[in-house]
Design a protein around this motif. Structure first.
Motif, mmCIF file in Angstrom:
data_model
loop_
_atom_site.group_PDB
_atom_site.id
_atom_site.type_symbol
_atom_site.label_atom_id
_atom_site.label_comp_id
_atom_site.label_asym_id
_atom_site.label_seq_id
_atom_site.Cartn_x
_atom_site.Cartn_y
_atom_site.Cartn_z
ATOM 1 N N SER A 45 0.914 -1.307 0.011
ATOM 2 C CA SER A 45 -0.120 0.101 -0.036
ATOM 3 C C SER A 45 0.879 1.267 -0.170
ATOM 4 O O SER A 45 0.426 2.271 -0.607
ATOM 5 C CB SER A 45 -0.974 0.166 1.111
ATOM 6 O OG SER A 45 -0.314 -0.366 2.394
ATOM 7 N N ALA A 103 -7.803 1.218 -10.841
ATOM 8 C CA ALA A 103 -7.376 0.198 -9.906
ATOM 9 C C ALA A 103 -6.959 0.782 -8.633
ATOM 10 O O ALA A 103 -7.027 0.167 -7.391
ATOM 11 C CB ALA A 103 -6.153 -0.754 -10.547
ATOM 12 N N PRO A 113 -7.734 3.333 -6.811
ATOM 13 C CA PRO A 113 -8.665 3.774 -5.462
ATOM 14 C C PRO A 113 -9.615 2.390 -5.028
ATOM 15 O O PRO A 113 -9.866 2.158 -3.898
ATOM 16 C CB PRO A 113 -9.857 4.663 -6.077
ATOM 17 C CG PRO A 113 -9.630 4.693 -7.701
ATOM 18 C CD PRO A 113 -8.221 4.244 -7.839
ATOM 19 N N ALA A 114 -9.836 1.408 -6.241
ATOM 20 C CA ALA A 114 -10.453 -0.042 -5.645
ATOM 21 C C ALA A 114 -9.474 -0.549 -4.662
ATOM 22 O O ALA A 114 -9.947 -1.149 -3.768
ATOM 23 C CB ALA A 114 -10.702 -0.542 -6.971
ATOM 24 N N LEU A 115 -8.033 -0.612 -5.005
ATOM 25 C CA LEU A 115 -7.162 -1.329 -4.250
ATOM 26 C C LEU A 115 -7.256 -0.878 -2.644
ATOM 27 O O LEU A 115 -7.109 -1.578 -1.750
ATOM 28 C CB LEU A 115 -5.752 -1.079 -4.662
ATOM 29 C CG LEU A 115 -4.697 -1.346 -3.893
ATOM 30 C CD1 LEU A 115 -4.245 -2.872 -3.874
ATOM 31 C CD2 LEU A 115 -3.231 -0.688 -4.222
ATOM 32 N N PHE A 116 -7.146 0.770 -2.768
ATOM 33 C CA PHE A 116 -6.922 1.297 -1.551
ATOM 34 C C PHE A 116 -8.431 1.126 -0.734
ATOM 35 O O PHE A 116 -8.433 0.891 0.446
ATOM 36 C CB PHE A 116 -6.688 2.655 -1.406
ATOM 37 C CG PHE A 116 -5.464 3.069 -2.020
ATOM 38 C CD1 PHE A 116 -4.606 2.380 -1.292
ATOM 39 C CD2 PHE A 116 -5.243 3.944 -3.042
ATOM 40 C CE1 PHE A 116 -3.251 2.655 -1.695
ATOM 41 C CE2 PHE A 116 -4.027 4.178 -3.486
ATOM 42 C CZ PHE A 116 -3.001 3.419 -2.987
ATOM 43 N N LEU A 117 -9.514 0.967 -1.259
ATOM 44 C CA LEU A 117 -10.609 0.593 -0.628
ATOM 45 C C LEU A 117 -10.702 -0.805 -0.243
ATOM 46 O O LEU A 117 -11.389 -1.102 1.023
ATOM 47 C CB LEU A 117 -11.994 0.908 -1.685
ATOM 48 C CG LEU A 117 -13.287 0.615 -1.135
ATOM 49 C CD1 LEU A 117 -13.672 1.759 -0.100
ATOM 50 C CD2 LEU A 117 -14.473 0.603 -2.163
ATOM 51 N N ALA A 118 -10.283 -1.770 -0.870
ATOM 52 C CA ALA A 118 -10.213 -3.057 -0.508
ATOM 53 C C ALA A 118 -9.337 -3.154 0.802
ATOM 54 O O ALA A 118 -9.539 -3.777 1.736
ATOM 55 C CB ALA A 118 -9.661 -3.951 -1.668
ATOM 56 N N LEU A 119 -8.175 -2.388 0.988
ATOM 57 C CA LEU A 119 -7.046 -2.689 1.890
ATOM 58 C C LEU A 119 -8.083 -1.835 3.312
ATOM 59 O O LEU A 119 -7.887 -2.187 4.241
ATOM 60 C CB LEU A 119 -5.872 -1.828 1.714
ATOM 61 C CG LEU A 119 -5.002 -2.551 0.646
ATOM 62 C CD1 LEU A 119 -3.752 -1.521 0.323
ATOM 63 C CD2 LEU A 119 -4.495 -3.810 0.936
ATOM 64 N N VAL A 134 -8.386 6.743 -1.159
ATOM 65 C CA VAL A 134 -9.730 6.271 -2.118
ATOM 66 C C VAL A 134 -10.176 7.622 -2.490
ATOM 67 O O VAL A 134 -10.246 7.624 -3.832
ATOM 68 C CB VAL A 134 -10.750 5.513 -1.018
ATOM 69 C CG1 VAL A 134 -12.007 5.295 -1.905
ATOM 70 C CG2 VAL A 134 -10.209 4.195 -0.523
ATOM 71 N N LEU A 186 -14.525 2.280 -9.326
ATOM 72 C CA LEU A 186 -14.537 2.362 -7.804
ATOM 73 C C LEU A 186 -15.801 1.487 -7.582
ATOM 74 O O LEU A 186 -15.991 0.743 -6.571
ATOM 75 C CB LEU A 186 -14.270 3.509 -7.420
ATOM 76 C CG LEU A 186 -14.476 3.475 -5.979
ATOM 77 C CD1 LEU A 186 -13.111 2.796 -5.177
ATOM 78 C CD2 LEU A 186 -14.134 5.081 -5.263
ATOM 79 N N LEU A 224 -16.370 -6.107 -3.676
ATOM 80 C CA LEU A 224 -15.889 -6.232 -2.318
ATOM 81 C C LEU A 224 -16.976 -6.466 -1.667
ATOM 82 O O LEU A 224 -16.935 -7.408 -0.494
ATOM 83 C CB LEU A 224 -15.377 -4.884 -1.842
ATOM 84 C CG LEU A 224 -14.309 -4.689 -0.779
ATOM 85 C CD1 LEU A 224 -13.124 -5.487 -1.025
ATOM 86 C CD2 LEU A 224 -14.150 -3.252 -0.637
ATOM 87 N N VAL A 280 -9.730 -5.388 -7.771
ATOM 88 C CA VAL A 280 -9.117 -4.448 -8.317
ATOM 89 C C VAL A 280 -9.197 -4.629 -10.043
ATOM 90 O O VAL A 280 -9.296 -3.853 -10.875
ATOM 91 C CB VAL A 280 -7.472 -4.761 -8.210
ATOM 92 C CG1 VAL A 280 -6.653 -3.465 -9.107
ATOM 93 C CG2 VAL A 280 -7.271 -4.065 -6.676
#
Lengths: 239, 103
Positions: free
Chosen positions: A73, A183, A185-191, B51, B72, B79, B89
């Motif tokens: 991250s 990818a 923002p989606a990554l950070f949302l998942a984390l 985000v 997103l 998710l 992702v």
């Protein structure tokens, strides 16, 4: 949702009836537990290499970063800020702030590590969210063998993937046409989803998002993220 | 030294120090509970800010609404269905790419 691996042991699948489970886990048990995440780490390393390349970092710098920083991250954060023209100071500050959590994590692993100081410091470099989770026993204690086995598998996947991605980065003409910018923002949302446990952490997340939104019209990229870290004081206030 | 290398060296050294500090300097000692609680809340605060800035940030500051937001949203749905990280992702990137191709 960051996938928390099952604690190692006889849980996945029916255990062989003839052999009793081993008394103490070894390095291989950690490596085995981390293998599926190692594959994901490789694929993710490829995407980091491609994104770092497209952010103008060249071929070698992303690989060196994966080898030394070894924290997904923070690396994605630094590269995305650099790529958005946010400047070195903001990129470094955001990445370092994200990695501050390895202070408490390393603390919890400290009692499990053995050997001279240099070896303990080196072993501590293998602590990332995933290896730390795999190495945790039911009683919350860290097992050194599991930590090292899992950490090495994850490191090989992450660094190897980064190298492949950085070298193949030329093949990706326009990252936006592939949706790679979505990818992030989606990554950070998942984390984030993996981090939000309990109300105070949800408050910290909401506070961080609010601060960032409020500052974005007035500052360059990067600054809102660093200032948003102040929302962590929610934790101190509510404890 | 380029900006990229400066960031690589600075972040690398700081991270190595942070990871080592937990095991060397603080071994057997515990930071004050309030400091520890604040540290535990750093990651959620920062990730939420990331985000927001990554989904809505414009090229040179300010806001920009584009296909990233659709990506997103699709990632958030994945998710919610407990999809693994990599799938979340991929869904987000594919959605944004599809919206751009259609738009």
């Amino acid at each position: 949702m960051r996938r928390r691996p099952r604690p190692p042991g006889p849980s996945p699948g029916p255990p062989p009836a003839s052999r009793p489970p081993p008394a103490a886990p070894g390095y291989l048990d950690g490596a085995r537990a981390a293998a599926p995440i190692g594959v994901a780490a490789f694929a993710f390393g490829v995407s980091f290499g491609v994104l770092a390349r497209s952010a103008g970092m060249g071929r070698l710098a992303p690989v060196v970063m994966s080898l030394t920083t070894f924290a997904g991250s923070a690396q994605f954060a630094a590269v995305s800020i650099l790529g958005a023209g946010g400047g070195v100071a903001a990129a470094v500050a955001a990445a370092v702030l994200l990695n501050l959590r390895y202070g408490p994590t390393g603390l919890s692993a400290a009692s499990a590590l053995r050997g001279p100081r240099w070896l303990r410091a080196l072993t501590a470099q293998l602590v990332v969210d995933e290896s730390w989770a795999i190495a945790q026993g039911d009683d919350g204690r860290i097992d050194r063998h599991l930590l090292v086995g899992a950490g090495v598998v994850l490191a090989v996947g992450w660094v190897g993937g980064t190298a492949v991605g950085a070298l193949a980065g030329d093949l990706v003409a326009d990252p936006a046409s592939l949706g790679l910018d979505a990818a992030f923002p989606a990554l950070f949302l998942a984390l984030l989803a993996g981090q939000v446990k309990g109300r105070s952490r949800l408050l910290a997340a909401a506070g961080g998002a609010a601060i960032a939104l409020a500052l974005m019209p007035f500052t360059g990229p990067g600054v809102p993220i660093v200032v948003a870290s102040l929302a962590c004081l929610v934790g101190a206030w509510r404890s | 030294m380029t900006a990229a290398w400066a960031a690589v060296v600075a972040v690398g050294l700081a991270t190595i120090a942070i990871k080592a500090a937990g095991t060397l300097l603080l071994a057997g000692r515990t930071p004050p509970p309030r400091a520890r609680a604040a540290m535990e809340h750093l990651a959620p605060a920062l990730l939420a800010a990331l985000v927001v800035t990554q989904a809505l940030g414009g090229e040179h500051g300010g806001f920009a609404v584009d296909a990233r937001l659709a990506g997103l949203a699709a990632g958030a749905v994945a998710l919610a269905f407990r999809a693994p990280l990599l799938l979340v992702v991929t869904v987000a990137a594919a959605t944004a790419a599809a919206v751009r191709a259609l738009g």
